[in-house]
Design a protein around this motif. Structure first.
Motif: not given
Length: 164
Positions: A79, A35, A38-39, A133, A82-83, A32
Motif C-alpha cells: 500500500t 490500498a 489490501l489493509i 490510507a 499507492i499511498t 486508495n
C-alpha cells in the motif's frame, strides 16, 4: 481571434476543477480503495493465520508461521506506493492541508525507517501507513461530497430576501 466565450463548452469545469483533474482525483480514490482492501486483507490474514498457528497441532508448521508473520507485512507494504501517489494527488489539488500530508507521510516514513534501522522491526512503521490510507479516504470522500452538494439546485440559488 476567438475568445473564451466563443469556444464550445465541451470541457466545462466543475466548480473550478477541470474534467481531467476530476478524473485524476477519481483514479486516486480508486487506487486508495485498493490500498484499503489490501489493509483489510492484511488484518484478515493476521487474524486467521495467527489463530490457526496458535492451535497446538500447528505449532511447528513453518508455512503457517510465515503466513502469519510476513503476509500482513507484505500486504501493508504494497500500500505504500499507492499511498504516496494518493498523497501527490491530494497535495496537487489541495484536498487536504499540505502540513497534514507532510506530517502523515513524514512521520510514517521516519518511524518505518527508524524501526528498520534501530529496532529491526517494521510493525510500528507499517501501522502508521495504515492510518495514512484512511486519512486520504476521508479527504476524497469529503471532496466528492462537496461537489455533490455544490451541484444540487438548492445550493446554487440565491436566498430570497423578504421584507417584514
Amino acid at each position: 481571434m476567438t475568445t473564451v466565450s466563443d469556444q464550445p463548452s465541451q470541457h466545462k469545469s466543475q466548480h473550478g476543477f477541470a474534467p481531467l483533474a476530476i478524473a485524476r482525483i477519481k483514479g486516486a480514490q480508486r487506487a486508495n480503495q485498493i490500498a484499503i482492501y489490501l489493509i483489510y486483507a492484511a488484518i484478515f490474514a493476521f487474524v486467521v493465520f495467527g489463530t490457526i498457528a496458535s492451535i497446538k497441532a500447528f505449532h511447528d508448521n513453518q508455512l503457517l508461521y510465515q503466513l502469519f508473520y510476513n503476509l500482513p507485512y507484505a500486504l501493508v507494504a504494497l500500500t505504500i506506493p499507492i499511498t504516496i501517489y494518493d498523497a501527490l494527488v491530494v497535495y496537487r489539488y489541495r484536498l487536504n492541508q499540505p502540513s497534514m500530508i507532510a506530517m502523515s507521510i513524514g512521520v510514517s516514513t521516519i518511524i518505518l525507517v527508524g524501526g528498520l534501522i534501530f529496532a529491526d522491526t517494521a510493525w510500528l512503521g507499517l501501522s502508521c501507513w495504515l492510518g495514512v490510507a484512511f486519512l486520504f479516504k476521508v479527504s476524497f470522500k469529503r471532496f466528492f461530497n462537496f461537489l455533490e452538494v455544490a451541484d444540487t439546485p438548492d445550493a446554487n440559488e440565491e436566498p430570497e430576501i423578504t421584507e417584514a
